[in-house]
Write a protein that holds these residues in place. Structure first.
Motif, mmCIF file in Angstrom:
data_model
loop_
_atom_site.group_PDB
_atom_site.id
_atom_site.type_symbol
_atom_site.label_atom_id
_atom_site.label_comp_id
_atom_site.label_asym_id
_atom_site.label_seq_id
_atom_site.Cartn_x
_atom_site.Cartn_y
_atom_site.Cartn_z
ATOM 1 N N LEU A 129 -5.246 6.293 3.925
ATOM 2 C CA LEU A 129 -5.431 6.313 2.472
ATOM 3 C C LEU A 129 -6.357 7.432 2.006
ATOM 4 C CD1 LEU A 129 -5.659 2.461 1.822
ATOM 5 C CD2 LEU A 129 -3.626 3.922 1.859
ATOM 6 N N TRP A 131 -1.020 8.639 6.211
ATOM 7 C CA TRP A 131 -1.203 7.962 4.927
ATOM 8 C C TRP A 131 -1.891 6.615 5.101
ATOM 9 C CZ3 TRP A 131 0.462 3.225 3.285
ATOM 10 C CH2 TRP A 131 1.495 2.611 3.986
ATOM 11 N N GLU A 133 0.811 -1.225 0.000
ATOM 12 C CA GLU A 133 0.000 0.000 0.000
ATOM 13 C C GLU A 133 0.837 1.265 0.000
ATOM 14 O OE1 GLU A 133 -1.595 -1.833 3.306
ATOM 15 O OE2 GLU A 133 -3.674 -1.754 2.624
ATOM 16 N N GLU A 138 0.046 4.022 -2.823
ATOM 17 C CA GLU A 138 -0.369 5.354 -2.371
ATOM 18 C C GLU A 138 0.651 6.412 -2.794
ATOM 19 O OE1 GLU A 138 -3.255 5.716 -1.461
ATOM 20 O OE2 GLU A 138 -3.447 7.653 -0.469
#
Length: 349
Positions: free
Chosen positions: A338, A335, A43, A47
């Motif tokens: 998301l 973060w 991820e 991202e």
């Protein structure tokens, strides 16, 4: 444009993930930037694509992202192909820090600036580097761990198991350095350190299982990435432990770490500031493209105080992380939730 460049443009378009901010590109584009991402298997990397494309769009650049699929040979071929397209700049998160050096040199010899993202490459000059302050992440973890021990035991004392990532990765070694330097101020804390080779989560589980046999009085486990916390938690649960019996701290801010905080198994996650790292690339892109001087000093990047220094390999911006606890875990600035910031990045003048 030659026939070869037309062919390359088509081939790379087929490989690319997407081009962000098509409206901005059509209206006031300053040119095209290629982001070479090492892999899309986690991820953080996916991202980073979203964040770089959005922020570079804010300052007027179209971004094409290419997936290296964790293959050095593929990323080197991508560099060769991108050089032929003469973009405004290349943003590089390397699959292999040593192997990619000739590609960096070749791009710069062709007049294309190279920006290093996420992991430092010190072996050859580049035009700008944006990385997390990994030593500082270790220091933040040390402060949080001292606080947790004080709150639970009434003194900064006890036994801490530190599970590193791969010992060949400077990311984990820097965190270890900052953590151990600051924990030296607490001589009543015993630190046991074991590496999870190649960042394998299963190895972290094995370490936890073995240590509970020889050190059943461990007070706290510090892992250097959230995915290593998952098997640690599973082992603790299998041994009948309840959330908080053995405290847990991690250091990259991934979604799974935030979920463990919400479930009570993890007390603190020290974030690797992905959004700020990406925003910094956009903030300095005009200077990089125009080959203007980049001044050392302190810069505010999405509310974080970052430090820019001039190093042997070029301008190097380090951005500290932030401690995530149960009180602030849902804030979108992290973060791991998301939700990339919507505030528009402004170029550094």
């Amino acid at each position: 444009m030659t026939t070869r460049r037309y062919w390359l443009a088509g081939a790379l378009a087929a490989l690319s993930l997407c081009a962000a901010q098509p409206g901005a590109w059509a209206q006031e584009s300053k040119g095209r930037v290629y982001y070479l991402v090492p892999t899309l298997l986690d991820e953080f990397q996916t991202e980073s694509v979203t964040a770089l494309e959005r922020f570079l769009g804010d300052v007027g650049y179209e971004t094409i992202s290419l997936d290296g699929q964790n293959r050095t040979d593929l990323q080197m071929n991508q560099i060769d192909d991108v050089i032929a397209l003469q973009p405004e700049a290349i943003v590089l998160a390397a699959v292999d820090f040593d192997a990619v050096r000739p590609g960096i040199d070749k791009a710069r010899e062709a007049g294309i600036p190279v920006v290093i993202f996420d992991r430092q490459i010190k072996s050859t000059p580049s035009d700008f580097t944006s990385v997390a302050g990994t030593v500082e992440i270790g220091r933040i973890a040390a402060a949080e761990i001292a606080r947790l021990l004080q709150e639970k035991k009434g003194s900064v004392s006890g036994k801490v198991l530190q599970i590193l990532g791969d010992p060949g990765d400077s990311y984990t070694l820097d965190i270890q350095q900052g953590f151990e330097e600051d924990m030296a101020a607490h001589p009543d804390v015993q630190i046991i350190t074991q590496p999870a080779l190649q960042w394998e989560a299963s190895r972290a589980g094995d370490i936890m299982s073995d240590q509970l046999l020889t050190n059943p009085d461990i007070d706290l486990v510090f892992v250097h990435a959230a995915h290593l916390a998952v098997p640690v938690t599973a082992i603790l649960e299998a041994r009948g432990k309840q959330p908080g019996d053995v405290m847990l701290v991690s250091s990259n801010g991934a979604p799974v770490g935030l979920d463990l905080i919400r479930r009570g198994w993890e007390q603190v996650e020290v974030e690797q500031p992905l959004y700020a790292q990406a925003a910094a690339v956009a903030m300095f892109m005009d200077k990089v493209v125009n080959k203007e001087p980049i001044e050392p000093g302190s810069y505010d990047v999405l509310g974080l105080e970052a430090t820019l220094t001039e190093e042997a390999w070029g301008p190097n911006l380090r951005i500290p992380g932030a401690a995530i606890t149960r009180d602030n875990v849902d804030e979108p600035r992290f973060w791991g939730n998301l939700q990339a910031p919507t505030e528009k990045v402004q170029p550094v003048e």
